[in-house]
Design a protein around this motif. Sequence first.
Motif, PDB file in Angstrom:
ATOM      1  N   GLU A  41       0.727  -1.236  -0.093  1.00 30.01           N
ATOM      2  CA  GLU A  41       0.087  -0.019  -0.069  1.00 30.01           C
ATOM      3  C   GLU A  41       0.877   1.344  -0.046  1.00 30.01           C
ATOM      4  O   GLU A  41       2.043   1.328   0.495  1.00 30.01           O
ATOM      5  CB  GLU A  41      -0.952   0.171   1.267  1.00 30.01           C
ATOM      6  N   ASP A  49      -2.653   6.192   7.897  1.00 32.82           N
ATOM      7  CA  ASP A  49      -4.079   6.410   7.963  1.00 32.82           C
ATOM      8  C   ASP A  49      -4.584   5.117   8.507  1.00 32.82           C
ATOM      9  O   ASP A  49      -5.740   4.947   8.755  1.00 32.82           O
ATOM     10  CB  ASP A  49      -4.727   7.169   6.935  1.00 32.82           C
ATOM     11  N   ARG A  50      -4.293   4.173   8.207  1.00 30.48           N
ATOM     12  CA  ARG A  50      -4.572   2.679   8.573  1.00 30.48           C
ATOM     13  C   ARG A  50      -3.920   2.088   9.620  1.00 30.48           C
ATOM     14  O   ARG A  50      -4.634   1.246  10.466  1.00 30.48           O
ATOM     15  CB  ARG A  50      -4.348   1.623   7.254  1.00 30.48           C
ATOM     16  N   ARG A  51      -2.689   2.279  10.063  1.00 27.28           N
ATOM     17  CA  ARG A  51      -2.141   1.655  11.150  1.00 27.28           C
ATOM     18  C   ARG A  51      -0.782   2.461  11.742  1.00 27.28           C
ATOM     19  O   ARG A  51      -0.115   2.889  11.043  1.00 27.28           O
ATOM     20  CB  ARG A  51      -1.449   0.249  10.499  1.00 27.28           C
ATOM     21  N   LYS A 106      -6.865   0.012  11.820  1.00 29.23           N
ATOM     22  CA  LYS A 106      -8.039   0.047  11.347  1.00 29.23           C
ATOM     23  C   LYS A 106      -8.535  -1.324  10.813  1.00 29.23           C
ATOM     24  O   LYS A 106      -7.573  -2.101  10.529  1.00 29.23           O
ATOM     25  CB  LYS A 106      -8.132   1.110  10.154  1.00 29.23           C
ATOM     26  N   HIS A 108      -9.118  -4.636   9.154  1.00 30.10           N
ATOM     27  CA  HIS A 108      -8.426  -5.292   8.004  1.00 30.10           C
ATOM     28  C   HIS A 108      -8.569  -6.790   8.408  1.00 30.10           C
ATOM     29  O   HIS A 108      -9.157  -7.138   9.217  1.00 30.10           O
ATOM     30  CB  HIS A 108      -7.023  -4.685   8.185  1.00 30.10           C
ATOM     31  N   GLU A 174      -9.851  -5.116  14.066  1.00 27.71           N
ATOM     32  CA  GLU A 174      -9.409  -3.899  14.363  1.00 27.71           C
ATOM     33  C   GLU A 174      -8.591  -3.910  15.679  1.00 27.71           C
ATOM     34  O   GLU A 174      -9.044  -4.545  16.695  1.00 27.71           O
ATOM     35  CB  GLU A 174     -10.675  -2.732  14.251  1.00 27.71           C
TER      36      GLU A 174
END
Length: 200
Positions: A41, A49-51, A106, A108, A174
Amino acid sequence: MSRMPRHALIDDFLPGDLHGALLAYALAGEERFVPSLIAGENQGGYASDRRVAWYHEDHLGPLSEPFRAAITERLDELFPLVGMQPFPVARYELEMAAHRDGSYFKPHIDTLTQDRRKSSATDRVVSIVYYLHGRPRRFSGGNLALYPFSREAPVEIEPHDNRLIAFPAISLHEVRPVSAPEDFAGARFAVNCWLHRARD
Ligand SMILES: O=C(O)CCC(=O)C(=O)O
Ligand SMILES: [Fe+2]
């Protein structure tokens, strides 16, 4: 019928000596923890923003073998609890993670997909997380939320010291945001262990 992914929750999972050795290893490795990346990614960059989390660059080091042995010993119990047909474990992928103040992950799934799957000869099938922290616990938050295969509320699992949770890698989950003191020793530590299955 429950739409919740089957999961195993085992408290007091490891004997005191191995639990203590893992915690000591994590605490002594503060300088060795590096920010986690979500591969594939953002061109492999940080995906904050995700982790937000850290992992030990030497994984479990000399404790890999004893940890793996402790999991292997309990596989007969774990497979039915996660609703899976037993399979020969082709690989135990191990990671020592630290969630510090402001960390989160977040929703996943852990299953390898697309390019990551192409570059691996085996599949991540079962996710296992073993929690550990200094006592008394000094962080708050950091629950694992495990989502059902529906739009109902997730199950919240508290990351208690010496607790193990296992679930199918394909299920959505999450890490809720963590609040922790500034010092590293107050972090939420966890060993991630993914059981891989060979492809036919
Ligand atoms: O620490 C946890 O509770 C889960 C971590 C996680 O989901 C992961 O590393 O893929
Ligand atoms: Fe995960």
